[in-house]
Structures are given as C-alpha cells and as structure tokens.
Design a protein around this motif. Structure first.
Motif, PDB file in Angstrom:
ATOM      1  N   THR A  29       0.760  -1.321   0.074  1.00  7.39           N
ATOM      2  CA  THR A  29      -0.083  -0.082   0.053  1.00  7.39           C
ATOM      3  C   THR A  29       0.867   1.391   0.036  1.00  7.39           C
ATOM      4  O   THR A  29       0.457   2.530  -0.149  1.00  7.39           O
ATOM      5  CB  THR A  29      -0.860  -0.111   1.147  1.00  7.39           C
ATOM      6  N   ARG A  30       2.137   1.059   0.374  1.00  8.07           N
ATOM      7  CA  ARG A  30       2.841   2.321   0.305  1.00  8.07           C
ATOM      8  C   ARG A  30       3.088   2.738  -0.861  1.00  8.07           C
ATOM      9  O   ARG A  30       3.826   3.849  -1.037  1.00  8.07           O
ATOM     10  CB  ARG A  30       4.035   2.007   1.184  1.00  8.07           C
TER      11      ARG A  30
ATOM     12  N   PHE B  32       8.974   6.491   2.064  1.00  7.82           N
ATOM     13  CA  PHE B  32       7.566   7.044   1.506  1.00  7.82           C
ATOM     14  C   PHE B  32       7.793   7.600   0.347  1.00  7.82           C
ATOM     15  O   PHE B  32       8.602   8.406  -0.187  1.00  7.82           O
ATOM     16  CB  PHE B  32       7.081   8.100   2.387  1.00  7.82           C
ATOM     17  N   GLU B  33       6.795   7.464  -0.367  1.00  6.20           N
ATOM     18  CA  GLU B  33       6.699   7.787  -1.810  1.00  6.20           C
ATOM     19  C   GLU B  33       6.484   9.510  -1.652  1.00  6.20           C
ATOM     20  O   GLU B  33       5.933  10.001  -0.825  1.00  6.20           O
ATOM     21  CB  GLU B  33       5.416   7.437  -2.783  1.00  6.20           C
TER      22      GLU B  33
ATOM     23  N   VAL C  76       2.360  11.336  -3.264  1.00  3.63           N
ATOM     24  CA  VAL C  76       1.199  10.659  -2.818  1.00  3.63           C
ATOM     25  C   VAL C  76      -0.137  10.968  -3.188  1.00  3.63           C
ATOM     26  O   VAL C  76      -0.298  12.110  -3.429  1.00  3.63           O
ATOM     27  CB  VAL C  76       1.096  10.805  -1.027  1.00  3.63           C
TER      28      VAL C  76
END
Lengths: 95, 306
Positions: free
Chosen positions: B103-104, B129-130, B133
């Motif tokens: 899901t990240r 983290f991308e 988002v």
C-alpha cells in the motif's frame, strides 16, 4: 498560498497503514489539526508535509509522539535561529 | 559510478549481525536525519547513504547479493536481468520486491545511488515514503428533500453539485434518512488520486394521509355505525389512487384492523414487491338523532333488556 483542500483521514490511514487513534494523538499534541466533516475526520492538504515528517521521525527514529512534538518544536527554533544568523551575517557584511 | 562500501557507511564490521546493523543505523539516523537538520543538504546526502546501506544490509537476501556481487558490479548485468525476472515473478505472486511495498505505493529510485540502482534495479525512496502521494478527493454530502409520493415509483432526478449536473436514478421505496453513494462525484483527487464520492441523504416529507413504516402503509378509516353493526362494503383509496372495495364483517368493533396484502409501499430495490396496507376502523357514533331514530334506538335497547 493557503490550501483548504481536505484529505480523508481514513484514506491516509489506509495508505500509511496507520490507525485512527494515531490522528487523535497528533491532534492532541497540536501537530495536525483534525477537521470533522459530518462523521468523517479530515486533515487539510497543506498539513500533509508535516504529517509525513511526523511519520518519518516516528518510524525512522522510533521516537514516540511526545518526542516527535519536542523535536518539531526544536527544529522550528533551529530554523528561526538559522534565519536570525543569516540576517546578522548580512548586517555584518553591510558594515 | 563508484562502489559503495555499505559496511563503512554504517561503520560496522563485515560480519556484523542484524542487531549491530540496526543499532548503527538508528544511531546514525538520529544524527543525520534530514528532518532534524533543516536546510542542510549534507545531512540529506549522508542520511540517504545510511538509509541505502541499511536497506541492503538489513535484508539477508539483498545483503548476500551485495556481498557476492558488490565489488564486481561492472559484471552484474547478467545478475540484474535475472533479478528483474525474479522481481516480475514476485509481483505476479502479489508480493513486493525489495524495500517497502504494497500500500505504500510507488517509489522513486532517484534517492538512491546509481550503484544501488544498478545492483538492485531502483527501489525504495528516501525514508520509505513516496513523494507524490495520491489521495482520494473529498467526499461530498448532500440532502435531497422529496415527497413520499415522489418515491412511490423509480424516477430520475437531475442534481446540481458544485456547478455540475448529475442525473441520478432514485429507486422506488427509498426511506427517510437513507443515504446513497454516487461513486466518483466528490472532490478531485490529490496528486492524481481518485475522486471522492457523493453521499445523498433523503429527507422524505409525508404529503399523504397514510402513515408509512418501511414497506407497510397504515390508514385510519371512518366507518358508520350501521355498516359496523350490520356489515357491508367500504370503498378504500389506496396510495396509488386506485379504489378497492372492502368487505366489512357484521359486528366490526372500533379499532379493528384489516390487512390488504400487497397494497402498501414498494420495497426498496425489489421491483414489483409491495408491502401491506393496514386499515384501522374508526366507528363513528351518531351525535344527533332525529325523533324517529331516537325512538328506534330506544326500542332496540328495550329488546336487549336495557
């Protein structure tokens, strides 16, 4: 520019694998403001960067939210001091 | 493109166990985390190296590959192809590749070194983290007021939401305070995320002489004394305006109920299915009597011994 766009907290929870009470704690610490629309909690889009910063510090450094709140406060003060330092250096150059 | 000694970056020996690696990573991350060093590009670069070293050395599979091919990265092309195929297979199995997955979402390889990207094909981004988002847009909530007679039949309505016209079908039998979701008619998504949804809450105003409880309707009907005593026929108007002849049994009591099956309200999303209509008789006693009527009632009373 001020952004009034709202992002559903449930979506963020889903994306980052977070639980809803995490946001209550963020709200409690004054780090992120929860906006209630009907029965659903939202946060303002312009608070996403601070939220991600909180999550990064919390996860990467394994600091609890009290600690994160202190860190953010100190980082703000560092930034203010850096700005003050730059201004003073400029003034010294003028003289 | 230079070889990067990840052990040196974390300042751990080559035989360091996972505990030592994690401990070194935490110590260095606390020291160099870019969120703690505003406007310091060096801290950001340093943390990227630490993060990259930790990503490789804390993953046994990746660490083994690094130990095997790291120094000979120029000859790693064949390996890279094999790794890519393996990654494809993993994706098809529903699992992720290296780094954080699922899901990240999407990651950018740009935060890792060229060396890392050559070795591992470009994986997790800084901090895991991308950057871009995607979020679902805001959900809109609206209330639609309708009369009870409007929801007796399925019908289409055109609504205006934020300047846009939306034509929706309202199924017969929708209930008061019921909420329906119109997918994708909310606010625009953020960073290309999906649109929010539109939630419509119905406020049903009862403009009829019937009382509604779900799919059943209730109505009180006045019945004259003589029909109640002697029996007879009574014409009833149903909700759809049709007339139904009802047989009244002799001796019908005040408050007696009669059920007309299938003459009630349509059941929500069950085409052609209706509830019942329940009639309650309210017997009207004559309040003014002529002299003749009074005489006849007295005669009846005498017959009953009163």
């Amino acid at each position: 520019m001020k952004s009034d766009k709202l992002v559903l907290v449930a979506t963020i929870c889903d994306h980052y694998s977070l639980e809803l009470p995490f946001f209550d704690q963020l709200d409690h610490h004054g780090m992120v403001e929860i906006v209630q629309v009907g029965q659903d909690p939202y946060i303002k889009e312009n608070q996403l960067s601070i939220l991600e910063k909180v999550i990064r510090i919390h996860h990467d450094l394994q600091v609890n939210l009290d600690g994160v709140a202190v860190i953010l406060d100190l980082v703000d003060r560092i930034e203010l001091l850096q700005q003050e330092n730059r201004n003073l250096r400029r003034q010294i150059r003028v003289y | 493109m230079d070889y990067i000694d990840y052990y040196e970056v974390l300042a751990v020996p080559k035989n360091a166990d996972i505990k030592e690696i994690k401990k070194a990573y935490r110590r260095l991350a606390r020291k160099h985390h870019p969120d703690l060093h505003p406007n310091d590009d060096n801290a950001k670069k340093k943390f990227q190296q630490i993060n990259e070293a930790h990503t490789v050395l804390s993953d046994p599979e990746k660490r083994a590959k690094y130990d095997k091919y790291g120094k000979d990265w120029e000859h790693a092309e064949a390996y890279e192809e094999a790794a890519r195929q393996q990654q494809q297979y993993r994706k098809s199995q529903g699992a992720g590749g290296f780094g954080r997955t699922g899901t990240r979402g999407q990651y950018s390889g740009e935060d890792f070194s060229e060396f890392f990207n050559t070795m591992f094909g470009g994986q997790a981004g800084f901090g895991g983290f991308e950057r871009e988002v995607r979020y679902k847009g805001q959900d809109y909530h609206a209330t639609l007021s309708l009369n009870l007679s409007d929801v007796y039949q399925t019908q289409k309505h055109t609504l205006s939401v934020n300047g846009k016209s939306i034509r929706i079908t309202i199924p017969a039998g929708v209930n008061d305070e019921q909420v329906i979701k119109i997918k994708g008619h909310g606010g625009a998504g953020v960073n290309g995320g999906p649109k929010g949804d539109l939630f419509i809450k119905f406020a049903i105003n009862n403009n009829s002489s019937f009382h509604r409880d779900g799919k059943d309707l209730y109505k009180n009907i006045d019945l004259d004394l003589y029909t109640a005593v002697l029996g007879g026929d009574k014409i009833i108007n149903t909700f759809d305006g049709k007339k139904v002849k009802l047989k009244v049994s002799p001796g019908t009591q005040n408050g007696a109920k009669v059920k007309l099956s299938g003459k009630g309200f349509p059941e929500y999303k069950k085409e052609g299915t209706f509830g019942d209509l329940i009639i309650t008789f309210n017997i009207k006693i004559p309040s003014t009597l002529s002299a003749r009527e009074k005489e006849l009632f007295q005669e009846l009373a005498k017959l009953k011994g009163q």
